[in-house]
Scaffold this active site. Sequence first.
Site: not given
Ligand code: PXP
Length: 238
Positions: A7, A10, A43, A45, A49, A70, A100-101, A151, A191-192, A213-214
């Site tokens: 992702n 960022h 994503h 949005r 942003r 996304e 974030t989501t 997911e 996510h995370g 991503g992050h």
């Molecule tokens: N999957 C989805 C559906 C998300 O919305 C996000 C955050 O944009 C991620 C994965 C990636 O999350 P992270 O940036 O925490 O790795």
Amino acid sequence: MPKLGVNIDHVATIRQARKTIEPDPVWAAAIAELAGADGITLHLREDRRHIQDRDLRVMKETVQVKLNLEMAAEEEMTRIALEVNPGQCTLVPEKREEVTTEGGLDVVANFDRVKRCSDQLLAVGIEVSLFIDPDQAQIEAAKKLGVQAIELHTGRYADAINEKQQDEELETLITAGEAALNENLLLHMGHGLTYRNVVPVAQIHGVGELNIGHSIISRAVMVGLEQAVREMKTLITV
Ligand code: PXP
């Protein structure tokens, strides 16, 4: 062995901090791809942003691996997705005020709205994945919609404050993953996830795709994007 979706939102966050032209997420996508990413996730949005409409359009032309958009299950985003036609759309909940989501899409409560969106995407051959909490009712609702994939939101696992809680959240993901596979849904997670917590998730039976991503972009600031992607890819494929 799960595939890695990187992702790149960022990278765009840094660009938008100055509203300039660098760093370009399009370049980041190319580097991630060269380093072994199996997919590029972005994503778009509602508040724009980070990712801009131009990023999506250019990446549609340049990304050679799977492009995973996304998006909220809303009219404007559906129209854009139909125009651009990415390989996959992951439908996520979206609130302007969130950082974030924050949680999964409540497909049960928003069934008709999600269906309006997913039906249009499926009709033109876009693969649809629903970002949901690891919950049986959500999985059943996803199945009813006829989408290809879900997911599972790994945020609760990632945010666990001790080992016991983390083990419990991992169990919840494993159980939900099995339920999704039993419904013949493709199983993605994200996510995370970080270099420290990803391995047990990557080892869950049947998980086909991780979207991260992050943590990757954070490491990239220190060691470069190519190395950061390679290190994550190595971790999830052992
Ligand atoms: N999957 C989805 C559906 C998300 O919305 C996000 C955050 O944009 C991620 C994965 C990636 O999350 P992270 O940036 O925490 O790795």
